[in-house]
Design an enzyme around this catalytic site. Structure first.
Site, short mmCIF file in Angstrom:
data_model
loop_
_atom_site.label_atom_id
_atom_site.label_comp_id
_atom_site.label_asym_id
_atom_site.label_seq_id
_atom_site.Cartn_x
_atom_site.Cartn_y
_atom_site.Cartn_z
N HIS A 1 -13.86 5.39 -55.94
CA HIS A 1 -13.85 7.21 -56.86
C HIS A 1 -13.41 7.37 -58.38
CE1 HIS A 1 -12.25 11.02 -56.77
NE2 HIS A 1 -12.53 11.54 -55.74
N GLU B 1 -20.31 12.53 -57.06
CA GLU B 1 -19.31 13.22 -57.75
C GLU B 1 -19.17 12.92 -58.89
OE1 GLU B 1 -15.95 13.78 -54.95
OE2 GLU B 1 -15.42 11.84 -55.35
P1 PGA Z 1 -11.90 18.28 -56.49
O1 PGA Z 1 -11.53 16.46 -55.46
O2 PGA Z 1 -12.65 19.17 -54.76
O3 PGA Z 1 -10.77 18.64 -56.37
O4 PGA Z 1 -12.64 18.49 -57.63
C1 PGA Z 1 -13.36 16.45 -55.24
C2 PGA Z 1 -13.03 14.59 -55.28
O5 PGA Z 1 -12.08 13.88 -55.92
O6 PGA Z 1 -13.52 13.74 -54.38
#
Ligand code: PGA
Length: 237
Positions: free
Chosen positions: A88, A156
């Site tokens: 992550h 992401e």
């Molecule tokens: P967020 O986080 O939806 O708060 O932007 C997404 C994630 O950390 O996977």
């Protein structure tokens, strides 16, 4: 193929708050909840229908043993955990994960039959300098993705995670397409999901993009009203 929803609750919630959210999602088998590590065992036992994911695993061992403070795959399997988030951006950016630790974690997942949710994504600087596609391809290169029976890749962009700034739909789609074309064996058990500032307002636009098979939601998934709306959108897809 049913769309999937991954709720990454990070460290936002008390146990009672996590239980209340699990009650909302308990009927659906295409939802994965990633609660904080200390909540895993309780929630896995109380909500056997929900797919529960760890937010990370140990990079130094997959086994039971003398590893103080670690959470190996063996411990997670013993309490019925099916998935683990690997790499992550909130861990990569704090230098808690890098290519070597991510590779080790994937190898332990493979040996222990935990399905990984592998996070990739470029920084703001990478995006501004047009390096976003090569950065994401590089993050995936050399990972044993094809060896997993089930794997989820989460795109992401780090500049979108937790910031409220969403890429344009064209930007999301461009990178998702680049990811799927760089992985030869994407099939029914290989999902490609988007994460970063997903909310009840934008979930529908993102989930209906071609090639997007699910959403990874952080903050918005900790709010019961937003969670219900996002669930509703996913179920109608
Ligand atoms: P967020 O986080 O939806 O708060 O932007 C997404 C994630 O950390 O996977």
């Amino acid at each position: 193929m049913k769309k999937i929803l991954i709720c990454n609750w990070k460290t936002y919630l008390t146990l009672d708050q996590a239980i209340a959210l699990c009650e909302i999602i308990a009927h659906d088998d295409n939802i994965i909840a990633a609660p904080a590590m200390p909540h895993l065992a309780y929630l896995a036992k109380a909500f056997p229908v929900i797919n529960i994911s760890a937010q990370d695993i140990s990079s130094c061992t997959g086994a039971f043993g003398a590893y103080t403070g670690e959470t190996p795959v063996s411990i997670l399997q013993d309490i019925g955990i099916d998935y683990a988030i690997i790499g992550h951006s909130e861990r990569r950016s704090r230098k808690l994960d890098n290519k070597d630790t991510i590779l080790a974690k994937l190898e332990y997942c493979l040996a222990g039959a935990i399905s990984p949710i592998i996070c990739v994504g470029e920084s703001n600087d990478d995006r501004k300098n047009g390096r976003h596609l090569s950065v994401v391809r590089d993050q995936l290169q050399g990972l044993p993705i094809e060896q997993f029976a089930k794997v989820i890749i989460a795109y992401e962009p780090t500049w979108s995670v937790g910031t409220g700034t969403l890429p344009s739909l064209a930007e999301i789609q461009e990178t998702m397409l680049a990811i799927s074309s760089s992985i030869k064996s994407l099939d029914n058990n290989h999902h490609l999901v988007y994460g970063g500032s997903v909310s009840a307002e934008n979930a529908k636009d993102i989930i209906t993009l071609p090639g997007v098979s699910g959403l990874l939601v952080g903050k918005a998934a900790t709010d019961a009203v937003q969670l219900r709306s996002i669930l509703d959108i996913i179920e109608k897809c």
